[in-house]
Write an enzyme that holds these catalytic residues in place. Sequence first.
Site, PDB file in Angstrom:
ATOM      1  N   ASN A 171     -14.962 -61.498  11.534  1.00 44.81           N
ATOM      2  CA  ASN A 171     -16.131 -61.146  12.347  1.00 44.81           C
ATOM      3  C   ASN A 171     -15.832 -60.053  13.369  1.00 44.81           C
ATOM      4  O   ASN A 171     -16.224 -60.144  14.541  1.00 44.81           O
ATOM      5  CB  ASN A 171     -16.679 -62.391  13.051  1.00 44.81           C
ATOM      6  CG  ASN A 171     -17.354 -63.350  12.102  1.00 44.81           C
ATOM      7  OD1 ASN A 171     -17.298 -63.167  10.884  1.00 44.81           O
ATOM      8  ND2 ASN A 171     -17.962 -64.385  12.627  1.00 44.81           N
ATOM      9  N   ARG A 307     -14.637 -71.543   1.854  1.00 40.38           N
ATOM     10  CA  ARG A 307     -15.270 -72.800   2.227  1.00 40.38           C
ATOM     11  C   ARG A 307     -15.704 -73.575   0.976  1.00 40.38           C
ATOM     12  O   ARG A 307     -15.654 -73.054  -0.135  1.00 40.38           O
ATOM     13  CB  ARG A 307     -16.449 -72.519   3.147  1.00 40.38           C
ATOM     14  CG  ARG A 307     -16.025 -72.002   4.514  1.00 40.38           C
ATOM     15  CD  ARG A 307     -17.186 -71.546   5.366  1.00 40.38           C
ATOM     16  NE  ARG A 307     -17.778 -70.313   4.887  1.00 40.38           N
ATOM     17  CZ  ARG A 307     -18.703 -69.613   5.558  1.00 40.38           C
ATOM     18  NH1 ARG A 307     -19.122 -70.056   6.732  1.00 40.38           N
ATOM     19  NH2 ARG A 307     -19.193 -68.503   5.066  1.00 40.38           N
TER      20      ARG A 307
END
Length: 434
Positions: A171, A307
Site C-alpha cells: 500500500n 489471503r
Amino acid sequence: MTKTTSATILLGTASCLAVLHPVPAQAKVVGMNQPAESVTATRIAALPPSQRGVWTAYLARSQAAMRTDKARLTAERKPGMAIPPAPGTGNGVLTMPLDRPADWYAGAEARRIADTIVSFQTPAGGWGKNQPRGAVRLPGQAYVSNNSNAAARPGDFDPSLSWHYVGTIDNDATTHEIRFLAKVATGLGRGAAATPYRESAQRGVRYLLDAQYPNGGWPQVWPLEGGYHDAITLNDNAMAQVLDLLTDVAGGQGDFAVIPDAMRSQARAAAARGVACILAMQVVRDGRRTGWGQQHDALTLAITSARNYEPAALAAPESAAVLRYLMGLPRRNAAVETAIGAAADWLRTSAIYGQAWRDANDGLGRRLIADPAAPLLWARFYTVDRNQPLFGDRDKTLHDDYMELSTGRRRGYAWFGTGPGAVLAAYDARAGTR
C-alpha cells in the site's frame, strides 16, 4: 435454476479473433486454496548447495533486524508506564503529498509531516502502512497501526498477529515516505536543518536494499514475518514501486541528489537484479510466456497464494502493472522486449468481450451483464493451466463461477476490471510508433 452468470463470456485470442468460453451453468468447487510457504531454514537447506549460503545469511539478517526492532520498542516501555495506543489507521499517502511546489517542502507544514515520518521509522529502516502522518510517535508507542485481520479465524492465511506489517512495501508504504523525506531534505538544502530528513531517507533506501532477496525480488514485509508476506509481492504495484524508486535513486537527479554516490550505485545494481527477477517469474505455459501472479514464492518463483480467497493464479491487474513498468524502462534488452510482447499477447488473449461488471440492481450485487459496447474486461485471476477465470472464497474454496461465492466475498472484491485496457492501449501506441 439458470444463473445469469452462465451467459457466454468471450475471451480474445492472440490474433484478436473471439473464442467462446461458456461459464458452466452448474458451477462447482474446483479446488482448495493452499497456503503460501514461509522462507525458513528448512526450505533453504533443501536448495542447491551453491544457493544456501546467501539465503542463510539473508534469513539471519532478517531475524536479527526483527530482534532489534522488538528490543528497541521493549526498551522504551518502562515498567509501570502507560503504553500509548497504536497510531490510527487511514490513507497515509494523502497526508504525505508529493505534488506541492518545491518551496512548500522547506516550510513548517512539510517539516511537521517529515518529523512524524522520521519518528515512526523502524530501527530496520522501514515504515508501516495505512498510517496518517499527523502526530509524532510517542515513547513506547507501536511503530505501526493495527493492521491485524479483525475477522480472522483459526487456520486463516492472514491470522491476527500482534507484530504485523512492521516495515512493509504494501500500500505504497516506505517508498512514499522516502520520496517525501527526499523532497524535504532537498528543499532545506545542505544545512543542518536537512540532516535528519536526509539521513532518514538514506536509512529507508538502505532498508530496501537489505530487504531484497538474493534472487532480486522483495517480500511484502521485512523483516520477514512468515506466510504469504514472505512471497515476492507484485500486488498493488509493490515491487514495481520499489524498482521505480531505486531507479530514481540510481539516477541521483532532483530530490535524490541527497543520496550518496555509493548508495546510488547499489540501487542501480539492485534495480537490475529486480528486473531479472521479474523476467524469471513470468509464467511459461506450453512454451510461451504469459503473465504474472499477485505473489510468487521467494525460493521457487512459482505463483503462490495470498489471503484465503486469493489463489495461486495468473493475475491480470498485476500483469498489466508489470507490463507498464517494463515498457517504461529507459533501456530494454531483447529479453525485456520478449517479455513485454508476450505479456501484451496474454492480456489480449485473456480479455473478455461484450460483458460489463455492473450492479444488476436486484440486491445481489455486481455481475456480468451483456453489453456489446462495454470496454474490454478482465477477470482478477486466471488458472495457470487453462487460463480460465477463477474465484476464491473465505473458506478457501475455489470456484469457476463467482455467483457460487458467499455474498460478502462476491461483493467485497474486484473480481473483474477494465484497468489492463489502458496498459494494452499504451503498448499498441508504442508498437505503432516503432
